[in-house]
Design a protein around this motif. Structure first.
Motif, PDB file in Angstrom:
ATOM      1  N   UNK A   1      -2.291  -3.162  18.427  1.00  0.00           N
ATOM      2  CA  UNK A   1      -2.021  -3.657  17.083  1.00  0.00           C
ATOM      3  C   UNK A   1      -1.322  -2.564  16.282  1.00  0.00           C
ATOM      4  N   UNK A   2      -0.409  -2.998  15.441  1.00  0.00           N
ATOM      5  CA  UNK A   2       0.196  -2.128  14.439  1.00  0.00           C
ATOM      6  C   UNK A   2      -0.641  -2.314  13.188  1.00  0.00           C
ATOM      7  N   UNK A   3      -1.033  -1.214  12.576  1.00  0.00           N
ATOM      8  CA  UNK A   3      -1.923  -1.239  11.424  1.00  0.00           C
ATOM      9  C   UNK A   3      -1.145  -0.837  10.176  1.00  0.00           C
ATOM     10  N   UNK A   4      -1.405  -1.542   9.076  1.00  0.00           N
ATOM     11  CA  UNK A   4      -0.797  -1.188   7.783  1.00  0.00           C
ATOM     12  C   UNK A   4      -1.890  -1.148   6.729  1.00  0.00           C
ATOM     13  N   UNK A   5      -1.951  -0.032   5.993  1.00  0.00           N
ATOM     14  CA  UNK A   5      -2.795   0.071   4.802  1.00  0.00           C
ATOM     15  C   UNK A   5      -1.868   0.059   3.603  1.00  0.00           C
ATOM     16  N   UNK A   6      -2.230  -0.677   2.569  1.00  0.00           N
ATOM     17  CA  UNK A   6      -1.469  -0.688   1.317  1.00  0.00           C
ATOM     18  C   UNK A   6      -2.419  -0.368   0.173  1.00  0.00           C
ATOM     19  N   UNK A   7      -2.040   0.606  -0.651  1.00  0.00           N
ATOM     20  CA  UNK A   7      -2.742   0.921  -1.900  1.00  0.00           C
ATOM     21  C   UNK A   7      -1.898   0.413  -3.046  1.00  0.00           C
ATOM     22  N   UNK A   8      -2.503  -0.360  -3.956  1.00  0.00           N
ATOM     23  CA  UNK A   8      -1.770  -0.918  -5.092  1.00  0.00           C
ATOM     24  C   UNK A   8      -2.737  -1.160  -6.248  1.00  0.00           C
ATOM     25  N   UNK A   9      -2.216  -1.681  -7.359  1.00  0.00           N
ATOM     26  CA  UNK A   9      -3.055  -2.018  -8.503  1.00  0.00           C
ATOM     27  C   UNK A   9      -3.809  -0.827  -9.067  1.00  0.00           C
ATOM     28  N   UNK A  10      -3.208   0.334  -8.969  1.00  0.00           N
ATOM     29  CA  UNK A  10      -3.880   1.571  -9.354  1.00  0.00           C
ATOM     30  C   UNK A  10      -3.835   1.758 -10.864  1.00  0.00           C
TER      31      UNK A  10
ATOM     32  N   UNK B   1      -6.690  -1.247  -5.475  1.00  0.00           N
ATOM     33  CA  UNK B   1      -6.822  -2.212  -4.381  1.00  0.00           C
ATOM     34  C   UNK B   1      -6.308  -1.577  -3.096  1.00  0.00           C
ATOM     35  N   UNK B   2      -7.094  -1.795  -2.029  1.00  0.00           N
ATOM     36  CA  UNK B   2      -6.716  -1.374  -0.683  1.00  0.00           C
ATOM     37  C   UNK B   2      -6.672  -2.617   0.188  1.00  0.00           C
ATOM     38  N   UNK B   3      -5.625  -2.727   1.015  1.00  0.00           N
ATOM     39  CA  UNK B   3      -5.510  -3.853   1.942  1.00  0.00           C
ATOM     40  C   UNK B   3      -5.183  -3.328   3.324  1.00  0.00           C
ATOM     41  N   UNK B   4      -5.792  -3.949   4.325  1.00  0.00           N
ATOM     42  CA  UNK B   4      -5.481  -3.650   5.719  1.00  0.00           C
ATOM     43  C   UNK B   4      -4.875  -4.897   6.339  1.00  0.00           C
TER      44      UNK B   4
END
Length: 174
Positions: free
Chosen positions: A125-134, A140-143
């Motif tokens: 699997x390719x994994x992506x973490x996104x940090x937003x709404x700071x 917010x953290x999303x995987x």
């Protein structure tokens, strides 16, 4: 451009609302929701930090060690869970404005795929973490995982962070 202080917003104590897919690769598997508490502190004058998240309802804790590479100007995010005591492969990336994107590769046992002997088969699997709404009080953290070379992504875990209020001076906090 990323800097050694990108995660300064995250230092301190937080309440966390988690939403996680029951099966990380199946968007129809249904969402599990649970609460957690979280704390993060700085190391290396901001160029590193560590956090710990406690999930009492599920009986485990997680931690992330984040390290800023002064040469590449990228962060590596390294996750571990008390369930295994092992570091997962890191995700690496940077912030652009107030959004951070981090990518890595991992193997995930897929609950619906089994060998002829009945053991789960792992998928790359390719994994992506996104940090937003700071903001001062939220993040917010999303995987998300991709199994098709980043053509499609399945967002499988979302954490909404709310900063814990500091105790009022002179009170016991009870």
């Amino acid at each position: 451009m990323s800097s050694a202080h990108d995660f300064d917003f995250f230092h301190g104590a937080w309440d966390v609302h988690n939403r996680r897919l029951a099966d990380f690769l199946d968007p129809d598997s249904g969402w599990q929701e649970f609460a957690a508490t979280h704390r993060c502190w700085s190391l290396f004058d901001g160029a590193a930090n560590i956090d710990e998240m406690a999930v009492p309802s599920q009986g485990w804790k997680g931690l992330t060690l984040r390290l800023f590479d002064q040469e590449t100007k990228e962060w590596s995010l390294n996750w571990s869970s008390s369930r295994t005591g092992k570091l997962f492969p890191p995700v690496i990336g940077h912030f652009t404005d107030d959004r951070g994107e981090f990518f890595g590769d991992d193997m995930l046992p897929h609950s619906r795929l089994r060998s002829s002997g009945g053991t789960p088969i792992s998928k790359d699997v390719r994994v992506r973490f996104v940090w937003s709404g700071i903001s001062e009080t939220t993040a917010r953290w999303e995987q998300a995982f991709s199994v098709d070379g980043e053509k499609t992504w399945v967002t499988n875990w979302v954490m909404d962070f709310t900063r814990r209020a500091a105790p009022v001076s002179g009170t016991s906090g009870a």
